[in-house]
Design a protein around this motif. Structure first.
Motif, short mmCIF file in Angstrom:
data_model
loop_
_atom_site.label_atom_id
_atom_site.label_comp_id
_atom_site.label_asym_id
_atom_site.label_seq_id
_atom_site.Cartn_x
_atom_site.Cartn_y
_atom_site.Cartn_z
N ALA A 33 1.33 -7.39 -15.05
CA ALA A 33 2.29 -6.29 -14.94
C ALA A 33 3.07 -6.38 -13.63
O ALA A 33 4.29 -6.17 -13.61
CB ALA A 33 1.56 -4.95 -15.04
N ARG A 34 2.39 -6.72 -12.56
CA ARG A 34 3.03 -6.85 -11.26
C ARG A 34 4.10 -7.95 -11.30
O ARG A 34 5.22 -7.77 -10.81
CB ARG A 34 1.97 -7.14 -10.20
N ARG A 35 3.75 -9.08 -11.92
CA ARG A 35 4.72 -10.17 -12.06
C ARG A 35 5.91 -9.74 -12.92
O ARG A 35 7.06 -10.07 -12.63
CB ARG A 35 4.05 -11.41 -12.64
N GLU A 36 5.63 -8.99 -13.98
CA GLU A 36 6.71 -8.48 -14.84
C GLU A 36 7.67 -7.61 -14.03
O GLU A 36 8.88 -7.62 -14.25
CB GLU A 36 6.10 -7.67 -16.00
N LEU A 37 7.12 -6.86 -13.08
CA LEU A 37 7.94 -6.00 -12.22
C LEU A 37 8.60 -6.79 -11.09
O LEU A 37 9.45 -6.25 -10.38
CB LEU A 37 7.09 -4.87 -11.64
N GLY A 38 8.16 -8.04 -10.88
CA GLY A 38 8.75 -8.87 -9.85
C GLY A 38 8.33 -8.51 -8.44
O GLY A 38 9.13 -8.63 -7.51
N VAL A 39 7.08 -8.07 -8.27
CA VAL A 39 6.60 -7.69 -6.94
C VAL A 39 5.33 -8.45 -6.58
O VAL A 39 4.58 -8.89 -7.44
CB VAL A 39 6.35 -6.16 -6.82
N SER A 40 5.09 -8.55 -5.31
CA SER A 40 3.91 -9.26 -4.80
C SER A 40 2.73 -8.31 -4.66
O SER A 40 2.89 -7.08 -4.70
CB SER A 40 4.22 -9.87 -3.43
N ILE A 41 1.57 -8.89 -4.44
CA ILE A 41 0.37 -8.08 -4.17
C ILE A 41 0.59 -7.25 -2.91
O ILE A 41 0.22 -6.08 -2.85
CB ILE A 41 -0.88 -8.98 -4.03
N ALA A 42 1.20 -7.87 -1.90
CA ALA A 42 1.45 -7.15 -0.64
C ALA A 42 2.36 -5.94 -0.88
O ALA A 42 2.13 -4.87 -0.30
CB ALA A 42 2.07 -8.10 0.39
N GLU A 43 3.37 -6.10 -1.72
CA GLU A 43 4.26 -4.97 -2.02
C GLU A 43 3.52 -3.86 -2.77
O GLU A 43 3.77 -2.68 -2.53
CB GLU A 43 5.46 -5.46 -2.83
N MET A 44 2.61 -4.25 -3.66
CA MET A 44 1.81 -3.25 -4.37
C MET A 44 0.93 -2.49 -3.39
O MET A 44 0.86 -1.26 -3.44
CB MET A 44 0.96 -3.92 -5.45
N ARG A 45 0.29 -3.21 -2.49
CA ARG A 45 -0.57 -2.55 -1.49
C ARG A 45 0.24 -1.65 -0.57
O ARG A 45 -0.20 -0.56 -0.21
CB ARG A 45 -1.32 -3.60 -0.69
N GLU A 46 1.43 -2.10 -0.18
CA GLU A 46 2.29 -1.29 0.69
C GLU A 46 2.73 -0.02 -0.02
O GLU A 46 2.76 1.07 0.58
CB GLU A 46 3.49 -2.10 1.16
N ALA A 47 3.08 -0.11 -1.29
CA ALA A 47 3.46 1.09 -2.05
C ALA A 47 2.29 2.07 -2.10
O ALA A 47 2.48 3.27 -1.90
CB ALA A 47 3.90 0.71 -3.46
#
Length: 188
Positions: A33-47
């Motif tokens: 899902a994260r890849r589908e959204l085009g974001v990194s693990i770091a961006e997910m953690r920051e959000a």
């Protein structure tokens, strides 16, 4: 030289917050899902870090105002009765799960009573007939409870998590675990 605009926390960031909690149980689905959204693990953690800071800030808005500022105006607002209590159901689309909506139930004073993913109005729910149908991300709390009665709500292992003891065909009791209202796993 132009000043960089601060990043406004919006619907994409909120989806990352939902995924961050789900990553504890379904890391592969979350990675997809994260890849589908085009974001990194770091961006997910920051959000998630920013969301936690917003919810814990002494100057924090109430939950209802916070959801509106992050997600915009609800797609649907409707009165709802829970037992003898009247509340308002506010629903927002969640692009990652187009057949679901993020629902916030607010009391008459605006206090948020519940917040989770539900099936969008008019969308057919999954066919849930056996324990094998209870696959990760296949259904919501309400859908599982209706499909496998009697169902008994149980306390979850963390905020935004719910557990539901279900009676599967044959009478066996199983515990389904949900995050933000979406099935993560079937225990036992």
């Amino acid at each position: 030289m132009t000043d960089a605009q601060p990043h406004v926390f919006g619907p994409l960031d909120f989806q990352l917050v939902l995924l961050r909690r789900m990553a504890d149980h379904q890391p592969e689905l979350v990675d997809d899902a994260r890849r589908e959204l085009g974001v990194s693990i770091a961006e997910m953690r920051e959000a998630n870090r920013r969301w936690q800071a917003m919810t814990r800030s002494p100057r924090s808005r109430g939950a209802a105002a916070r959801y509106r500022s992050v997600l915009g105006e609800p797609e649907t607002v409707a009165p709802r009765k829970v037992g003898d209590l009247e509340c308002e159901a506010r629903l927002w689309p969640v692009p990652l799960w187009p057949t679901l909506r993020f629902e916030v139930l607010a009391g008459p004073d605006g206090t948020v009573w519940n917040e989770w993913l539900v099936r969008a109005p008019g969308e057919p729910g999954p066919a849930l007939q056996t324990a094998a149908d209870l696959r990760p991300w296949s259904c919501t709390v309400d859908e599982a409870a209706r499909a496998f009665p009697p169902a008994r709500p149980m306390e979850g292992s963390a905020p935004t998590r719910w557990q539901l003891e279900l009676t599967v065909p044959g009478g066996e009791k199983r515990v389904a675990e949900f995050s933000w209202g979406l099935l993560q796993r079937l225990l036992g």
